[in-house]
Structure formats: structure tokens, C-alpha cells
Design an enzyme around this catalytic site. Structure first.
Site: not given
Ligand SMILES: *Cc1c(COP(=O)(O)O)cnc(C)c1O
Length: 395
Positions: A45, A97, A169, A194
Site C-alpha cells: 500500500r 465533471y 484537472d 481516459k
Molecule cells: C472521468 C473524469 C474524472 C473521474 O475519473 P474516474 O477515473 O472515472 O474516477 C475526473 N475528471 C474528469 C475531467 C473526467 O473526465
């Protein structure tokens, strides 16, 4: 050396065996010579060699000091909110988001952390909205799904003057197109689910900090709260990042071609793509990023939820699914999918119309994708005409 070459060769060859692919250390613990005497790892961890390579890689890509890998993008966001305490405020982008909105408002409100939403593409609005208690400014740029762009450098100055952390982000842009830390951000997060993963086979989150001190705090939270990324998933993320440059280049080229096609289509009301000169934030997008990404949103002249649903259920190559950034093109209806947890009035005020459709442009041939969209528009036109004839004959 180019960044692509650097990236590929910064993933080390295994010093023990010469394995050219990073080994997956599928282990929970590490044998110690004496209590506290180990080879840098004691419990998985706290640290794992496969995860460590991913963490170094993303830190290098984002030009930060520390990389920290989490089990999902939301776990990464959650770890950053945990830097705050009761009474602190978050100032966040309004077109946020949905999952981040849910976390900030429905989970952290009961711990006394307040969140204010503002249109961060308007720098003056950010300046006017910060308070002495604003400890964290939260940007997404481009935003999801209306692809608004915020001026990272200008907002970093506001954050610094106000003693707030600036977190970006960077999921939609990826570090290939945009690096917020050199522009003044303190923290960058990714949903590596993504573009970084890139193959729609992984859920993962990454954090990079400018300073080691904040990095150490988030590493502490990672170990204390435990939402770590598993060894195999760390390996998948590394493998995805190895081809990131090439994929992003193709996503951008195809997306621009498709955005231009959509813009001239008679059934389309408005196209949201920062690469179009008609996009209100085109200039700042051009200034702070090397390209405009692979996401396009558009609304229909027939601005109804029914019309959008008809469209997204009639595409062929574009698969109807949440998420983005993979090799296969996806279509989604944000109002009913990713943005369902945002109240309708708030969603509409942030520019997410009922008919808004989001496309994630994959790696298929752009011409095939345009044909697919063309066929979908045609199919809908015929279905509508048929319905109208039926209604007329019913009269
Ligand atoms: C998908 C997404 C998230 C969340 O990520 P997960 O891996 O699904 O928890 C956060 N910010 C943006 C812009 C996203 O597209």
C-alpha cells in the site's frame, strides 16, 4: 531530444533481468533483512515498484516534483480535498465533471467545506469570487462537456496572491497538449482512465505536484487512506502512456476535421471545439496548449432531449457509452449520463443544453467517422419525416 523520444526512454529497462517491459510486482509485502531494513519497499500500500515507475513517469510528463497514483480519478480528487479542513472553501469551475460536483457538494459539505462555482473562463469572475477562505481553486480546462478554456497562468496569479492552491484537472488535454505546472498550477490531476490509459480498459487516477512538500502530504494521504492503484493497473497505465504522443496527435487531427464537418451541417445548432475559430476561448486555447484535443460537443437545431437520444442511439461506429479518450469513438448524452448528478437548472446555466451531444473521437479513420455521423443525421431525418406523415394521416 524530442519529448516523445524522452518519454519512451524514461521508462526504465528492468535492472534485475533486462526486461524491456516494466515488471508487474504482484506482491503485498517485501522481505526485510532486519526490522526496518529493506530495499526501499516494505508494504505494497505504501509503495510498489511498478506503481513507482508510473508515478515518476507522470511527474516527469507534467514537469512536477512528485507523482502519486490512485485507484480512480475521483480517488485522486478526494485525496486533494483532504488537504483542506473545516471552514475552508473551494472555488470551482462551473462546468465541472459530474463526479467532482457530487464529491464536493454531497460528501464534503457535511465536513464543513464550502464550494462555490464560477465561470472560470472569465478571469475577472474568478478574481471577484475568491475569499480569504478560498484555499483551493479547481479548474478543468477544457471543461466537460462544453469545452470552455480557462487561462491557467492568469488564475495561477490570483491563486498565489490569495494564498490558495491551484489544481488543474488536465484529463481532457493530457500533458502532451498542456502542462499546467509550468503555467503556475500547484497540482495537476488526471483521470488516467481516459487518454493516459487510452484503451478503455482501466480505471485510474494520477496526481502531480509542483512542490515536493505538497507531494509528500498527498503521498501521506495516499498511504493513510489507502486508495492506491494496483500493480497490474499501474502497468496498464504505463503501457498506455507509451503511445500517448502518437494517439493524441491523431485524436486532434481527426477531431478538427469532424468539428468542421459538424459546423456546416444544417441539423446542427452549435459546435463546441476549442480548435474552431468560432470558439469563444480559441485564442487562450491556442496560447496555452499545443493542440485542441479529441472531444467535440454539439447541440441540435431541434433542441430537445428526445432528438439527442434519437441521435445517440442511431450511430454505428460511435458507441454509446460514458467515458472518453479511448481508441474507439464514443458518443454520449451528458444531460442523461455524465451530468445527471447536476441539477437541471444548474446544468443548463452552465451551457449543457438538453440536446447537447458529446463525441470522443477515437483512432478510426476520420472519413469513416464522418460517414457514420452523416448516416445518423440522414436516418433521423427519414424517421422524423415518417413520423410526420403518420401524424398527418392520423388527423
Ligand atoms: C472521468 C473524469 C474524472 C473521474 O475519473 P474516474 O477515473 O472515472 O474516477 C475526473 N475528471 C474528469 C475531467 C473526467 O473526465
Amino acid at each position: 531530444m524530442s519529448t516523445a523520444t524522452q518519454l519512451i526512454h524514461s521508462i526504465p529497462v528492468d535492472p534485475l533481468t533486462g526486461a524491456i517491459s516494466v515488471p508487474i510486482y504482484q506482491t503485498s509485502t517485501f522481505v526485510q533483512e532486519a526490522p526496518g531494513v529493506n530495499k526501499g519497499y516494505d508494504y505494497a500500500r505504501t509503495g510498489n515498484p511498478t506503481r513507482a515507475i508510473l508515478e515518476q513517469l507522470i511527474a516527469q510528463l507534467e514537469k512536477g516534483s512528485t507523482g502519486i497514483a490512485f485507484a480512480s480519478g475521483l480517488a485522486a480528487i478526494d485525496a486533494i480535498v483532504k488537504l483542506l479542513k473545516t471552514g475552508d472553501e473551494i472555488l470551482a469551475v462551473d462546468d465541472i465533471y459530474g463526479g467532482a460536483f457530487r464529491l464536493f457538494t454531497n460528501v464534503y459539505d457535511k465536513f464543513g467545506i464550502k464550494v462555490t462555482f464560477v465561470d472560470t473562463s472569465d478571469v475577472e469572475a474568478v478574481f471577484n469570487a475568491v475569499t480569504p477562505n478560498t484555499k483551493l481553486i479547481w479548474l478543468e480546462t477544457p471543461t466537460n462537456p462544453t469545452l470552455k478554456i480557462s487561462d491557467i497562468e492568469a488564475i495561477a496569479k490570483i491563486a498565489k496572491a490569495n494564498n490558495s492552491l491551484l489544481c488543474v484537472d488536465n484529463t481532457f488535454a493530457s500533458p502532451v497538449l498542456q502542462q499546467p505546472i509550468p503555467l503556475g498550477a500547484d497540482i495537476v490531476i488526471h483521470s488516467a482512465t481516459k487518454y493516459l490509459g487510452g484503451h478503455s480498459d482501466l480505471i485510474a487516477g494520477l496526481v502531480v505536484t509542483k512542490d515536493k512538500e505538497i507531494g509528500d502530504k498527498i503521498k501521506y494521504i495516499q498511504n493513510a487512506c489507502g486508495a492506491i492503484l494496483a500493480p497490474f493497473d499501474s502497468w496498464l497505465a504505463i503501457r498506455g502512456i507509451e503511445t500517448l504522443h502518437l494517439r493524441i496527435k491523431q485524436h486532434c487531427t481527426s477531431a478538427l476535421t469532424i468539428a468542421e464537418y459538424l459546423e456546416q451541417h444544417p441539423a446542427v445548432d452549435k459546435v463546441f471545439y476549442p480548435g474552431l475559430k468560432t470558439h469563444p476561448n480559441h485564442d487562450i486555447a491556442k496560447k496555452q496548449s499545443k493542440g485542441f484535443g479529441g472531444i467535440i460537443s454539439f447541440s441540435l437545431k431541434n433542441d430537445t432531449e428526445a432528438a439527442a437520444i434519437e441521435f445517440v442511439t442511431n450511430t454505428g461506429l460511435f458507441k454509446l457509452a460514458e467515458s472518453l479518450g479511448g481508441i474507439k469513438s464514443l458518443v454520449s448524452h451528458p444531460a442523461n449520463m455524465t451530468h445527471k448528478s447536476i441539477p437541471a437548472e444548474k446544468r443548463r446555466a452552465a451551457g449543457v443544453k438538453d440536446s447537447l451531444i458529446r463525441l470522443s473521437i477515437g483512432l478510426e479513420d476520420a472519413e469513416d467517422l464522418i460517414n457514420d455521423l452523416d448516416n445518423t443525421f440522414e436516418k433521423i431525418k427519414q424517421q422524423t419525416a415518417k413520423k410526420e406523415t403518420a401524424e398527418l394521416s392520423a388527423c
